[in-house]
Design an enzyme around this catalytic site. Structure first.
Site, PDB file in Angstrom:
ATOM      1  N   LYS A   1      64.868  19.854  15.767  1.00  0.00           N
ATOM      2  CA  LYS A   1      65.704  20.701  14.928  1.00  0.00           C
ATOM      3  C   LYS A   1      65.654  22.027  15.474  1.00  0.00           C
ATOM      4  O   LYS A   1      66.091  23.077  14.533  1.00  0.00           O
ATOM      5  CB  LYS A   1      65.488  20.508  13.553  1.00  0.00           C
ATOM      6  CG  LYS A   1      65.544  19.078  13.156  1.00  0.00           C
ATOM      7  CD  LYS A   1      66.163  18.097  13.668  1.00  0.00           C
ATOM      8  CE  LYS A   1      67.811  18.249  13.279  1.00  0.00           C
ATOM      9  NZ  LYS A   1      68.637  17.310  14.131  1.00  0.00           N
ATOM     10  N   SER A   2      65.548  22.462  16.651  1.00  0.00           N
ATOM     11  CA  SER A   2      65.225  23.882  17.063  1.00  0.00           C
ATOM     12  C   SER A   2      66.313  24.382  17.883  1.00  0.00           C
ATOM     13  O   SER A   2      66.221  25.503  18.448  1.00  0.00           O
ATOM     14  CB  SER A   2      63.729  24.090  17.934  1.00  0.00           C
ATOM     15  OG  SER A   2      62.901  23.755  16.952  1.00  0.00           O
TER      16      SER A   2
ATOM     17  N   SER B   1      66.313  21.887   8.104  1.00  0.00           N
ATOM     18  CA  SER B   1      67.128  20.950   9.140  1.00  0.00           C
ATOM     19  C   SER B   1      66.475  19.854   9.296  1.00  0.00           C
ATOM     20  O   SER B   1      67.060  18.604   9.270  1.00  0.00           O
ATOM     21  CB  SER B   1      67.431  21.668  10.476  1.00  0.00           C
ATOM     22  OG  SER B   1      68.152  21.122  11.335  1.00  0.00           O
TER      23      SER B   1
ATOM     24  N   HIS C   1      60.763  16.326  23.031  1.00  0.00           N
ATOM     25  CA  HIS C   1      59.987  16.714  22.005  1.00  0.00           C
ATOM     26  C   HIS C   1      58.538  16.928  22.291  1.00  0.00           C
ATOM     27  O   HIS C   1      57.881  17.233  21.200  1.00  0.00           O
ATOM     28  CB  HIS C   1      60.438  16.387  20.609  1.00  0.00           C
ATOM     29  CG  HIS C   1      61.824  16.492  20.250  1.00  0.00           C
ATOM     30  ND1 HIS C   1      62.470  17.810  20.510  1.00  0.00           N
ATOM     31  CD2 HIS C   1      62.678  15.613  19.704  1.00  0.00           C
ATOM     32  CE1 HIS C   1      63.635  17.442  19.842  1.00  0.00           C
ATOM     33  NE2 HIS C   1      63.917  16.368  19.325  1.00  0.00           N
TER      34      HIS C   1
ATOM     35  N   TRP D   1      72.061  22.238  21.310  1.00  0.00           N
ATOM     36  CA  TRP D   1      72.898  23.240  21.735  1.00  0.00           C
ATOM     37  C   TRP D   1      72.577  23.718  23.167  1.00  0.00           C
ATOM     38  O   TRP D   1      73.354  23.738  24.103  1.00  0.00           O
ATOM     39  CB  TRP D   1      72.522  24.475  20.816  1.00  0.00           C
ATOM     40  CG  TRP D   1      73.613  25.749  20.855  1.00  0.00           C
ATOM     41  CD1 TRP D   1      74.440  25.746  21.684  1.00  0.00           C
ATOM     42  CD2 TRP D   1      73.177  26.884  20.118  1.00  0.00           C
ATOM     43  NE1 TRP D   1      75.187  27.251  21.364  1.00  0.00           N
ATOM     44  CE2 TRP D   1      74.178  27.909  20.634  1.00  0.00           C
ATOM     45  CE3 TRP D   1      72.355  27.410  19.243  1.00  0.00           C
ATOM     46  CZ2 TRP D   1      74.276  29.300  20.000  1.00  0.00           C
ATOM     47  CZ3 TRP D   1      72.236  28.501  18.884  1.00  0.00           C
ATOM     48  CH2 TRP D   1      73.397  29.594  19.086  1.00  0.00           C
TER      49      TRP D   1
ATOM     50  N   LYS E   1      81.113  25.852  15.909  1.00  0.00           N
ATOM     51  CA  LYS E   1      82.400  25.027  15.581  1.00  0.00           C
ATOM     52  C   LYS E   1      82.855  24.443  16.648  1.00  0.00           C
ATOM     53  O   LYS E   1      83.337  23.109  16.130  1.00  0.00           O
ATOM     54  CB  LYS E   1      83.459  26.209  15.231  1.00  0.00           C
ATOM     55  CG  LYS E   1      84.519  25.748  14.522  1.00  0.00           C
ATOM     56  CD  LYS E   1      85.580  27.100  14.122  1.00  0.00           C
ATOM     57  CE  LYS E   1      87.031  26.727  13.496  1.00  0.00           C
ATOM     58  NZ  LYS E   1      87.774  26.104  14.389  1.00  0.00           N
TER      59      LYS E   1
ATOM     60  N   LYS F   1      74.697  23.239   9.530  1.00  0.00           N
ATOM     61  CA  LYS F   1      75.146  24.903   9.461  1.00  0.00           C
ATOM     62  C   LYS F   1      75.314  25.442  10.450  1.00  0.00           C
ATOM     63  O   LYS F   1      75.732  26.614  10.609  1.00  0.00           O
ATOM     64  CB  LYS F   1      74.309  25.053   8.266  1.00  0.00           C
ATOM     65  CG  LYS F   1      74.715  24.791   6.984  1.00  0.00           C
ATOM     66  CD  LYS F   1      74.229  25.523   5.703  1.00  0.00           C
ATOM     67  CE  LYS F   1      74.682  24.867   4.442  1.00  0.00           C
ATOM     68  NZ  LYS F   1      74.075  25.880   3.369  1.00  0.00           N
ATOM     69  N   GLY F   2      74.080  25.336  11.183  1.00  0.00           N
ATOM     70  CA  GLY F   2      73.935  26.222  12.573  1.00  0.00           C
ATOM     71  C   GLY F   2      73.856  27.722  12.464  1.00  0.00           C
ATOM     72  O   GLY F   2      74.306  28.529  13.043  1.00  0.00           O
TER      73      GLY F   2
HETATM   74  S1  PPS Z   1      67.298  17.425  17.575  1.00  0.00           S
HETATM   75  O1  PPS Z   1      67.763  16.207  16.743  1.00  0.00           O
HETATM   76  O2  PPS Z   1      65.984  17.628  17.496  1.00  0.00           O
HETATM   77  O3  PPS Z   1      67.785  17.268  19.041  1.00  0.00           O
HETATM   78  O4  PPS Z   1      68.378  18.653  16.765  1.00  0.00           O
HETATM   79  P1  PPS Z   1      68.515  20.050  17.545  1.00  0.00           P
HETATM   80  O5  PPS Z   1      69.702  19.727  18.403  1.00  0.00           O
HETATM   81  O6  PPS Z   1      67.235  20.516  18.286  1.00  0.00           O
HETATM   82  O7  PPS Z   1      68.770  20.721  16.230  1.00  0.00           O
HETATM   83  C1  PPS Z   1      69.826  20.741  15.501  1.00  0.00           C
HETATM   84  C2  PPS Z   1      70.274  21.963  14.755  1.00  0.00           C
HETATM   85  O8  PPS Z   1      70.866  22.861  15.950  1.00  0.00           O
HETATM   86  C3  PPS Z   1      72.006  23.366  15.006  1.00  0.00           C
HETATM   87  N1  PPS Z   1      73.080  23.554  16.191  1.00  0.00           N
HETATM   88  C4  PPS Z   1      73.612  24.773  16.269  1.00  0.00           C
HETATM   89  N2  PPS Z   1      73.523  25.801  15.920  1.00  0.00           N
HETATM   90  C5  PPS Z   1      74.370  26.861  16.208  1.00  0.00           C
HETATM   91  N3  PPS Z   1      75.143  26.875  17.227  1.00  0.00           N
HETATM   92  C6  PPS Z   1      75.356  25.680  17.921  1.00  0.00           C
HETATM   93  N4  PPS Z   1      76.318  25.600  18.796  1.00  0.00           N
HETATM   94  C7  PPS Z   1      74.658  24.572  17.704  1.00  0.00           C
HETATM   95  N5  PPS Z   1      74.464  23.119  17.903  1.00  0.00           N
HETATM   96  C8  PPS Z   1      73.473  22.627  16.998  1.00  0.00           C
HETATM   97  C9  PPS Z   1      72.431  21.982  14.117  1.00  0.00           C
HETATM   98  O9  PPS Z   1      73.418  22.521  13.368  1.00  0.00           O
HETATM   99  C10 PPS Z   1      71.203  21.844  13.611  1.00  0.00           C
HETATM  100  O10 PPS Z   1      70.662  23.006  12.634  1.00  0.00           O
HETATM  101  P2  PPS Z   1      71.027  22.816  11.155  1.00  0.00           P
HETATM  102  O11 PPS Z   1      70.125  24.041  10.571  1.00  0.00           O
HETATM  103  O12 PPS Z   1      70.684  21.506  10.381  1.00  0.00           O
HETATM  104  O13 PPS Z   1      72.567  23.056  11.118  1.00  0.00           O
END
Ligand code: PPS
Length: 289
Positions: free
Chosen positions: A42-43, A132, A102, A47, A224, A252-253
């Site tokens: 979740k870090s 998250s 991970h 993305w 988005k 939420k991101g």
């Molecule tokens: S995982 O399951 O460990 O692979 O998840 P991971 O991709 O590391 O983390 C998911 C969180 O990243 C947020 N996210 C983003 N935030 C901002 N911009 C972009 N483009 C983006 N893409 C993924 C995603 O919303 C999760 O965070 P939270 O706080 O739950 O929204």
């Protein structure tokens, strides 16, 4: 498969079914031009994965829509019954492979170091990681029941959640970032200026991209855009496995959502934990915009 219990492999708690493939993960043969995206869950893994796939494909959106993100960037440790494992998928993939993991630094298969593979590590402030992760545990049934938020917070601090201790994970990677081929980035810096982060990543992997391509990648990887894109939002996974009705993967991101979830008392406990865990190390996090 319904909420299997966590298992321990090489001292690390891991998702129950993943433990079955652990020997193959350790034996995994990396290739010289592999790039690993490593994070505590979740870090910012997804993305960064989308960004890297676009960088490798010079911003070609058509190529980036050739498959879901978990197909374009396979998850090394992944293993669930009746599905190809992460190592099986990777073994059949052509170069240049992007690999999600991970794993704690000391558990990375030896071949990655022997081949001097590049690693991009993304760290996120642990309060937002915690929130998250709590939502993710609920929506993805490969995890055990997370219990109450208070119980989950305890598990996070004790390092009993899947992939173990957050602080050990982040500190381990922070400590080797200058000895190995590692680019260490922060989620909050990506939020502040994603184009700067994309440029840094491109340079790290030896791609000199023109400004218009960097901007195209930036636009395609906003929260988005990725939330609306079925190739990056995990919506192609059956709802019996990931239930976006409980909580969407693209939730939420933002930075600072923890303020909507931690009570004052929980925040004080967590601050004390962080103070202890991060003492004596020059590693700091931003907890708000
Ligand atoms: S995982 O399951 O460990 O692979 O998840 P991971 O991709 O590391 O983390 C998911 C969180 O990243 C947020 N996210 C983003 N935030 C901002 N911009 C972009 N483009 C983006 N893409 C993924 C995603 O919303 C999760 O965070 P939270 O706080 O739950 O929204």
């Amino acid at each position: 498969m319904s909420r299997p219990p966590i298992k321990i492999v090489s001292g690390m708690p891991i998702l129950g079914p993943f433990a079955e493939n652990w020997a193959n993960v350790q034996r995994f043969q990396a290739r010289e031009d592999d790039i690993m995206i490593n994070t505590y869950p979740k870090s910012g893994t997804t993305w960064m994965s989308e960004i890297l796939d676009l960088i490798l494909n010079d911003g070609d959106l058509k190529k980036a829509s050739r498959g879901a993100i978990f197909e374009r960037v396979p998850f090394l440790e992944y293993a669930v019954p009746d599905m190809p494992t992460g190592t099986e998928i990777l073994d059949t993939m052509k170069t240049r492979r992007l690999i999600k993991s991970h794993l704690h630094v000391e558990l990375v298969p030896q071949s990655f170091w022997e081949k001097n593979c590049k690693v991009i590590y993304v760290a996120r402030n642990p309060k937002d990681v915690l929130v998250s992760y709590y939502h993710f545990y609920q929506m993805a049934i490969v995890h055990p029941d997370p219990g109450t938020f208070d119980e989950f917070l305890q598990g996070f601090m004790e390092g009993t959640l899947a992939f173990g201790s957050w602080s050990r994970h982040v500190k381990g990677w922070w400590n080797i970032r200058e000895q190995k081929n590692v680019l260490f980035l922060f989620f909050e810096d990506m939020l502040e200026d994603s184009k700067r982060a994309i440029k840094k990543v491109a340079e790290f992997i030896g791609k000199d991209l023109p400004n218009d391509v960097l901007e195209k990648i930036q636009q395609h990887t906003t929260f988005k855009a990725m939330k609306e894109n079925k190739m990056s939002n995990y919506s192609t996974i059956p709802s019996s496995v990931m239930n976006h009705g409980i909580s969407p993967f693209m939730r939420k991101g933002i930075c600072g959502d923890w303020k909507n979830h931690l009570t004052v008392a929980q925040n004080e406990i967590f601050d004390a934990y962080l103070k202890k865990e991060l003492s004596g190390i020059d590693l700091t996090f931003r907890f708000q915009d």
